[in-house]
Motif scaffolding. Sequence first.
Motif, short mmCIF file in Angstrom:
data_model
loop_
_atom_site.label_atom_id
_atom_site.label_comp_id
_atom_site.label_asym_id
_atom_site.label_seq_id
_atom_site.Cartn_x
_atom_site.Cartn_y
_atom_site.Cartn_z
N VAL A 1 0.90 -1.32 0.17
CA VAL A 1 -0.06 0.12 0.10
C VAL A 1 0.85 1.41 -0.02
CG1 VAL A 1 -2.05 -1.14 1.08
CG2 VAL A 1 -0.17 0.07 2.45
N ASP A 2 0.33 2.26 -0.54
CA ASP A 2 0.97 3.59 -0.56
C ASP A 2 0.97 4.33 0.83
OD1 ASP A 2 2.14 3.10 -3.06
OD2 ASP A 2 0.41 4.24 -3.94
N VAL A 3 2.04 5.02 1.27
CA VAL A 3 1.88 5.72 2.50
C VAL A 3 2.25 7.15 1.89
CG1 VAL A 3 2.97 6.36 4.67
CG2 VAL A 3 2.66 3.99 4.06
N VAL A 4 1.08 8.17 1.95
CA VAL A 4 1.14 9.36 1.57
C VAL A 4 1.16 10.20 2.48
CG1 VAL A 4 -0.11 10.71 -0.14
CG2 VAL A 4 -0.28 8.46 -0.46
N VAL A 5 2.21 11.35 2.45
CA VAL A 5 2.09 12.40 3.33
C VAL A 5 1.93 13.96 2.71
CG1 VAL A 5 3.59 13.84 4.91
CG2 VAL A 5 3.61 11.42 5.03
N ASN A 6 0.72 14.45 2.97
CA ASN A 6 0.40 15.61 2.36
C ASN A 6 0.45 15.50 0.75
OD1 ASN A 6 0.15 16.96 4.71
ND2 ASN A 6 1.90 18.13 4.60
N GLY A 7 -0.04 14.45 0.30
CA GLY A 7 -0.40 14.24 -1.14
C GLY A 7 0.65 13.72 -1.86
N ARG A 8 1.79 13.42 -1.34
CA ARG A 8 2.90 12.67 -1.82
C ARG A 8 3.43 11.63 -1.36
NH1 ARG A 8 8.07 16.57 -2.36
NH2 ARG A 8 6.99 17.43 -3.84
N VAL A 9 3.59 10.52 -1.95
CA VAL A 9 3.95 9.10 -1.76
C VAL A 9 5.41 9.11 -1.19
CG1 VAL A 9 4.42 6.79 -2.42
CG2 VAL A 9 2.46 8.18 -3.35
#
Length: 128
Positions: free
Chosen positions: A87-95
């Motif tokens: 799964v992708d971990v996204v912070v403030n819209g960025r992977v």
Amino acid sequence: MSPPPDQSNLDSGTGHSEGLFAKIEAQATEQGARDERLGTGRNLDSILRIPVLMQVVLGSATMPVSNLMKLGRGAIVPLDHRVGEPVDVVVNGRVIARGEVVVVEDDNSRFGVSLTEIVGSTAAEPNG
């Protein structure tokens, strides 16, 4: 030959201009202010307290609005990721990372993510 330097601006003991010292001090002060703006020193603590939105993306789906309007309780929306895929971990819209979904040991009713890969920035990606 060039004319002799103006003796009125020279420091009597060293022969260095007071104006030169003032200019060097101003540059050092400007550099110090720039370092603080960049997060070095005492400003680092305030930067580390900035909240960010972290999301774990299981997958996504694309559908026309007409199909979206037909969805109701119990409807299943197939996602583009398969079981077992990271799964992708996204912070403030960025992977920023990828990982595996896990059950949290302390509380079996909660999910977590075990990071398996940290995603680096690419050369084509803008810095802003």
